[in-house]
Design an enzyme around this catalytic site. Structure first.
Site, PDB file in Angstrom:
ATOM      1  N   HIS A   1      -2.489  23.691  54.750  1.00 32.42           N
ATOM      2  CA  HIS A   1      -3.145  23.274  55.991  1.00 32.42           C
ATOM      3  C   HIS A   1      -2.552  23.956  57.221  1.00 32.42           C
ATOM      4  O   HIS A   1      -3.109  23.869  58.318  1.00 32.42           O
ATOM      5  CB  HIS A   1      -3.035  21.750  56.128  1.00 32.42           C
ATOM      6  CG  HIS A   1      -4.039  21.148  57.054  1.00 32.42           C
ATOM      7  ND1 HIS A   1      -5.154  21.820  57.501  1.00 32.42           N
ATOM      8  CD2 HIS A   1      -4.104  19.912  57.631  1.00 32.42           C
ATOM      9  CE1 HIS A   1      -5.856  21.034  58.302  1.00 32.42           C
ATOM     10  NE2 HIS A   1      -5.234  19.874  58.399  1.00 32.42           N
TER      11      HIS A   1
ATOM     12  N   ASP B   1      -7.874  25.138  57.765  1.00 31.27           N
ATOM     13  CA  ASP B   1      -8.246  23.836  58.299  1.00 31.27           C
ATOM     14  C   ASP B   1      -9.200  23.095  57.363  1.00 31.27           C
ATOM     15  O   ASP B   1      -9.760  23.671  56.420  1.00 31.27           O
ATOM     16  CB  ASP B   1      -8.887  23.997  59.675  1.00 31.27           C
ATOM     17  CG  ASP B   1      -7.891  24.468  60.733  1.00 31.27           C
ATOM     18  OD1 ASP B   1      -6.698  24.129  60.601  1.00 31.27           O
ATOM     19  OD2 ASP B   1      -8.313  25.170  61.672  1.00 31.27           O
TER      20      ASP B   1
END
Length: 230
Positions: free
Chosen positions: A201, A205
């Site tokens: 992450h 995204d």
């Protein structure tokens, strides 16, 4: 409390433990899940079988990943000291469970290989993994990994990234389930596979991860480019 045994984290098991800890320490891992109607995927596999070629689900999914990567290059990268290196070639690591260990050697250049060649390469990797004869290049060369729990009752899980890769795809079991048909009104029973995705992450995204997983699911449901005639 009686102790029955002591499992030491040494040798190959120790290396795996170190790599798993390194992966979790160096990345921000986030997982996503969906279900896939694999009717067309099963039909593609059966078509290859009828043509005299043994093709596994992992082979079909590896090839599909190479198709999807054309639109999602950020998922086909590895972290280096200079940053994330994005690769044009898709080297798919296939997790192989060994007694007390787990390795994920790479099928190189999946985007260039025909399905029979992907299957033959994977079968060779599995055979040599059992003999301890994989090369360092094979063990470290993947740009994305598949891990398969399809022979268990697990449907979705949170696979740990094979650092420095940016994505890993988990395959769950295939089981008959109620499914809303294309008319969005009729409920039918279809073979459904659980699909899991873990990404880093820090670099990927949630929106793009959801798009990638959705595109992969849609590609598997169509099975385009996966039959002997294509």
């Amino acid at each position: 409390m009686a102790v029955t045994d002591i499992v030491k984290l040494t040798g190959l098991r120790g290396i795996i433990a170190q790599k798993m800890s390194e992966s979790l320490a160096k990345t921000a891992q986030l997982s996503f899940f969906c279900d896939v109607d694999v009717t067309a995927l099963i039909q593609a596999r059966e078509a290859w079988k009828a043509a005299g070629v043994k093709i596994g689900y992992e082979d079909l999914i590896a090839k599909t990943i190479s198709y999807v990567m054309r639109d999602f290059p950020a998922f086909n990268g590895v972290e280096t000291p200079a940053g994330i290196e994005l690769h044009e070639e898709v080297h798919v690591g296939c997790a192989i469970a060994l007694p007390g260990a787990l390795v994920a050697p790479a099928i190189a250049n999946v985007e260039r290989l025909a399905l029979p060649d992907i299957a033959a390469t994977r079968q060779d990797l599995v055979a040599r993994a059992k003999l301890g004869k994989l090369t360092i290049a094979e063990l470290t060369g993947a740009t994305v990994t598949i891990t398969n729990l399809g022979l268990t009752r697990v449907e979705h899980f949170t696979p740990i990234l094979t650092y420095p890769q940016q994505a890993i795809i988990g395959l769950g079991r295939i089981a008959p389930k109620p499914w809303v048909d294309v008319d969005e009104q009729t409920v039918v029973v279809r073979p459904v596979m659980g699909l899991s995705l873990t990404v880093d992450h820090r670099t990927i995204d949630g929106g793009p991860a959801g798009d990638f997983l959705g595109a992969l699911a849609q590609a598997l449901e169509s099975a385009a480019g996966l039959t002997p005639q294509e």
